[in-house]
Design a protein around this motif. Structure first.
Motif, mmCIF file in Angstrom:
data_model
loop_
_atom_site.group_PDB
_atom_site.id
_atom_site.type_symbol
_atom_site.label_atom_id
_atom_site.label_comp_id
_atom_site.label_asym_id
_atom_site.label_seq_id
_atom_site.Cartn_x
_atom_site.Cartn_y
_atom_site.Cartn_z
ATOM 1 N N ALA A 45 48.454 73.155 -77.197
ATOM 2 C CA ALA A 45 47.365 72.499 -76.473
ATOM 3 C C ALA A 45 47.901 71.306 -75.680
ATOM 4 C CB ALA A 45 46.300 72.036 -77.453
ATOM 5 N N TRP A 67 46.357 68.313 -72.395
ATOM 6 C CA TRP A 67 45.266 67.890 -71.538
ATOM 7 C C TRP A 67 45.839 67.071 -70.395
ATOM 8 C CZ3 TRP A 67 46.196 66.071 -76.390
ATOM 9 C CH2 TRP A 67 46.494 64.721 -76.525
ATOM 10 N N GLU A 113 40.790 66.105 -69.142
ATOM 11 C CA GLU A 113 40.335 67.496 -69.115
ATOM 12 C C GLU A 113 41.268 68.371 -69.938
ATOM 13 O OE1 GLU A 113 39.320 70.958 -65.808
ATOM 14 O OE2 GLU A 113 39.796 68.933 -65.132
ATOM 15 N N GLN A 114 40.698 69.052 -70.927
ATOM 16 C CA GLN A 114 41.460 70.032 -71.704
ATOM 17 C C GLN A 114 41.350 71.386 -71.010
ATOM 18 O OE1 GLN A 114 39.961 69.939 -75.713
ATOM 19 N NE2 GLN A 114 41.259 68.209 -76.225
ATOM 20 N N ASN A 115 42.233 72.288 -71.384
ATOM 21 C CA ASN A 115 42.242 73.642 -70.829
ATOM 22 C C ASN A 115 42.383 73.644 -69.310
ATOM 23 O OD1 ASN A 115 41.821 74.712 -73.470
ATOM 24 N ND2 ASN A 115 39.642 74.289 -73.238
ATOM 25 N N SER A 173 44.055 74.406 -65.975
ATOM 26 C CA SER A 173 44.907 75.529 -65.577
ATOM 27 C C SER A 173 46.269 75.058 -65.081
ATOM 28 C CB SER A 173 44.217 76.329 -64.467
ATOM 29 O OG SER A 173 45.102 77.289 -63.944
ATOM 30 N N GLU A 198 49.952 68.173 -77.125
ATOM 31 C CA GLU A 198 49.389 67.876 -78.445
ATOM 32 C C GLU A 198 50.381 67.143 -79.357
ATOM 33 O OE1 GLU A 198 50.325 72.264 -80.434
ATOM 34 O OE2 GLU A 198 48.265 71.633 -80.141
#
Length: 104
Positions: free
Chosen positions: A2, A4, A13-15, A17, A43
């Motif tokens: 993970a 961000w 913002e997580q995820n 692209s 992470e």
């Protein structure tokens, strides 16, 4: 793994692209005295921040160790480093020619 990103205006913002890292870098065109950088944080708490001047700062945001930096880093190189960090390749990033401290 993970990770961000932190946008120029401070929102995280997580995820995010990987294909959009160019647009994250392009936010630096609007940098000012208050909003100075964009970053990607893994992470593992390793963070790579980019500034409009070409300064890139590599640090563990948990406070372990000393920050390092490089100057005059190109957009392409910054995006390459962000890609490595998103994959958790911190040891590969550490092999870059970092200079101790936050830079100028």
């Amino acid at each position: 793994m993970a990770y961000w990103v932190n946008h120029l205006m401070g929102n995280a913002e997580q995820n995010f692209s990987i294909d959009a890292l160019t647009s994250l870098y392009d936010e630096l065109a609007a940098a000012d005295g208050e909003h100075t950088d964009v970053s990607l944080t893994h992470e593992s708490e390793w963070c790579l921040s980019a500034f409009a001047s070409g300064l890139v700062v590599w640090e563990k945001v948990a406070g372990d160790g000393e920050p390092k930096h490089m100057v005059r880093v190109t957009k392409e190189k910054t995006i390459e480093l962000w890609n490595l960090l998103a994959k958790g390749s911190t040891s590969q990033i550490d092999q870059e020619p970092w200079v101790p401290g936050y830079g100028a």
